[in-house]
Design a protein around this motif. Structure first.
Motif, PDB file in Angstrom:
ATOM      1  N   LEU A   1      23.329  46.608  -8.661  1.00  0.00           N
ATOM      2  CA  LEU A   1      22.093  47.090  -9.268  1.00  0.00           C
ATOM      3  C   LEU A   1      20.971  46.070  -9.097  1.00  0.00           C
ATOM      4  O   LEU A   1      19.829  46.436  -8.800  1.00  0.00           O
ATOM      5  CB  LEU A   1      22.319  47.392 -10.752  1.00  0.00           C
ATOM      6  N   ALA A   2      21.279  44.788  -9.241  1.00  0.00           N
ATOM      7  CA  ALA A   2      20.275  43.741  -9.059  1.00  0.00           C
ATOM      8  C   ALA A   2      19.731  43.758  -7.631  1.00  0.00           C
ATOM      9  O   ALA A   2      18.522  43.633  -7.421  1.00  0.00           O
ATOM     10  CB  ALA A   2      20.862  42.373  -9.396  1.00  0.00           C
ATOM     11  N   ALA A   3      20.597  43.918  -6.652  1.00  0.00           N
ATOM     12  CA  ALA A   3      20.156  43.968  -5.251  1.00  0.00           C
ATOM     13  C   ALA A   3      19.265  45.182  -5.011  1.00  0.00           C
ATOM     14  O   ALA A   3      18.226  45.082  -4.347  1.00  0.00           O
ATOM     15  CB  ALA A   3      21.371  43.991  -4.323  1.00  0.00           C
ATOM     16  N   PHE A   4      19.657  46.328  -5.563  1.00  0.00           N
ATOM     17  CA  PHE A   4      18.850  47.541  -5.408  1.00  0.00           C
ATOM     18  C   PHE A   4      17.474  47.350  -6.035  1.00  0.00           C
ATOM     19  O   PHE A   4      16.441  47.611  -5.413  1.00  0.00           O
ATOM     20  CB  PHE A   4      19.570  48.732  -6.056  1.00  0.00           C
ATOM     21  N   ASN A   5      17.452  46.886  -7.292  1.00  0.00           N
ATOM     22  CA  ASN A   5      16.185  46.695  -7.996  1.00  0.00           C
ATOM     23  C   ASN A   5      15.300  45.666  -7.304  1.00  0.00           C
ATOM     24  O   ASN A   5      14.090  45.861  -7.175  1.00  0.00           O
ATOM     25  CB  ASN A   5      16.436  46.267  -9.441  1.00  0.00           C
TER      26      ASN A   5
ATOM     27  N   ILE B   1      11.426  46.193  -6.441  1.00  0.00           N
ATOM     28  CA  ILE B   1      10.331  45.616  -7.236  1.00  0.00           C
ATOM     29  C   ILE B   1      10.311  44.092  -7.290  1.00  0.00           C
ATOM     30  O   ILE B   1       9.492  43.518  -7.994  1.00  0.00           O
ATOM     31  CB  ILE B   1      10.336  46.172  -8.679  1.00  0.00           C
ATOM     32  N   GLY B   2      11.203  43.441  -6.581  1.00  0.00           N
ATOM     33  CA  GLY B   2      11.198  41.987  -6.568  1.00  0.00           C
ATOM     34  C   GLY B   2      12.235  41.398  -7.509  1.00  0.00           C
ATOM     35  O   GLY B   2      12.885  42.123  -8.259  1.00  0.00           O
ATOM     36  N   PRO B   3      12.388  40.082  -7.478  1.00  0.00           N
ATOM     37  CA  PRO B   3      13.428  39.425  -8.277  1.00  0.00           C
ATOM     38  C   PRO B   3      13.207  39.596  -9.772  1.00  0.00           C
ATOM     39  O   PRO B   3      12.088  39.655 -10.254  1.00  0.00           O
ATOM     40  CB  PRO B   3      13.325  37.960  -7.872  1.00  0.00           C
ATOM     41  N   ARG B   4      14.313  39.669 -10.483  1.00  0.00           N
ATOM     42  CA  ARG B   4      14.312  39.886 -11.923  1.00  0.00           C
ATOM     43  C   ARG B   4      13.771  38.676 -12.687  1.00  0.00           C
ATOM     44  O   ARG B   4      13.216  38.809 -13.763  1.00  0.00           O
ATOM     45  CB  ARG B   4      15.754  40.190 -12.359  1.00  0.00           C
ATOM     46  N   ASN B   5      13.944  37.485 -12.143  1.00  0.00           N
ATOM     47  CA  ASN B   5      13.466  36.246 -12.780  1.00  0.00           C
ATOM     48  C   ASN B   5      13.905  36.145 -14.239  1.00  0.00           C
ATOM     49  O   ASN B   5      13.110  35.865 -15.127  1.00  0.00           O
ATOM     50  CB  ASN B   5      11.943  36.139 -12.696  1.00  0.00           C
ATOM     51  N   THR B   6      15.172  36.370 -14.482  1.00  0.00           N
ATOM     52  CA  THR B   6      15.707  36.375 -15.842  1.00  0.00           C
ATOM     53  C   THR B   6      15.664  34.993 -16.467  1.00  0.00           C
ATOM     54  O   THR B   6      16.031  33.999 -15.844  1.00  0.00           O
ATOM     55  CB  THR B   6      17.159  36.884 -15.824  1.00  0.00           C
ATOM     56  N   LYS B   7      15.194  34.959 -17.723  1.00  0.00           N
ATOM     57  CA  LYS B   7      15.185  33.715 -18.491  1.00  0.00           C
ATOM     58  C   LYS B   7      15.572  34.066 -19.923  1.00  0.00           C
ATOM     59  O   LYS B   7      14.856  34.805 -20.599  1.00  0.00           O
ATOM     60  CB  LYS B   7      13.792  33.081 -18.454  1.00  0.00           C
ATOM     61  N   PRO B   8      16.704  33.542 -20.415  1.00  0.00           N
ATOM     62  CA  PRO B   8      17.091  33.827 -21.797  1.00  0.00           C
ATOM     63  C   PRO B   8      16.123  33.186 -22.787  1.00  0.00           C
ATOM     64  O   PRO B   8      15.506  32.165 -22.487  1.00  0.00           O
ATOM     65  CB  PRO B   8      18.487  33.227 -21.925  1.00  0.00           C
TER      66      PRO B   8
ATOM     67  N   LYS C   1      12.381  39.102 -18.374  1.00  0.00           N
ATOM     68  CA  LYS C   1      12.772  39.597 -17.055  1.00  0.00           C
ATOM     69  C   LYS C   1      11.621  40.393 -16.475  1.00  0.00           C
ATOM     70  O   LYS C   1      10.939  41.114 -17.186  1.00  0.00           O
ATOM     71  CB  LYS C   1      14.057  40.403 -17.101  1.00  0.00           C
ATOM     72  N   TRP C   2      11.449  40.224 -15.169  1.00  0.00           N
ATOM     73  CA  TRP C   2      10.279  40.767 -14.482  1.00  0.00           C
ATOM     74  C   TRP C   2       9.043  40.353 -15.270  1.00  0.00           C
ATOM     75  O   TRP C   2       8.813  39.180 -15.459  1.00  0.00           O
ATOM     76  CB  TRP C   2      10.397  42.278 -14.273  1.00  0.00           C
ATOM     77  N   GLU C   3       8.264  41.286 -15.763  1.00  0.00           N
ATOM     78  CA  GLU C   3       7.037  40.952 -16.488  1.00  0.00           C
ATOM     79  C   GLU C   3       7.131  41.345 -17.958  1.00  0.00           C
ATOM     80  O   GLU C   3       6.124  41.637 -18.595  1.00  0.00           O
ATOM     81  CB  GLU C   3       5.852  41.661 -15.829  1.00  0.00           C
TER      82      GLU C   3
END
Length: 138
Positions: free
Chosen positions: A21-25, A29-36, A57-59
């Motif tokens: 799912l991460a690869a598809f997304n 729309i670009g990298p998820r840029n996840t930050k907890p 994540k994202w924006e």
């Protein structure tokens, strides 16, 4: 041939689905840029008596959990935790916040902070209750 299998241990399937799912997304729309994100409320002894847990994540900021112990409720700490989370989100380039809360929790709290209800599901988690979904632009 392919088969549908109900797995006794979800770890391998969870990891594979998340990767796929991460690869598809990301392709769309670009990298998820996840930050907890974790913000605690501590008493004078250092014990955690409340907190907010989420993920940038994202924006967007997704607030997953917000809790204040009973002894500290009603003193503005919930508002302060949400305000800190929103400021952290802004500092990280987020455009908005989204979250969910159940009718037995705090559905009246978030509109007072400028959140707009964007969805509701009846009879969750049990008959007679609801889950409310909220969003706020930053």
């Amino acid at each position: 041939m392919v088969a549908i299998v109900v797995e006794p241990d979800q770890d391998e399937t969870h990891a594979a689905v998340l990767r796929g799912l991460a690869a598809f997304n990301e392709a769309k729309i670009g990298p998820r840029n996840t930050k907890p994100l974790a913000i605690s409320l501590r008493d004078e002894s250092g014990a955690i008596v409340g907190g907010l847990v989420g993920e940038l994540k994202w924006e967007w900021l997704h607030v997953d959990l917000l809790w204040i112990d009973g002894e500290h409720r009603g003193a503005g700490f919930g508002e302060a935790l949400v305000a800190q989370a929103e400021q952290t989100a802004r500092n990280n380039g987020a455009r908005g916040v989204y979250l969910s809360t159940m009718s037995l929790q705090a559905p009246d709290f978030y509109p007072r902070l400028g959140y707009r209800e964007c969805g509701r599901m009846e009879d969750y988690p049990v008959a007679g209750h609801r889950i409310h979904h909220f969003t706020k632009a930053l």
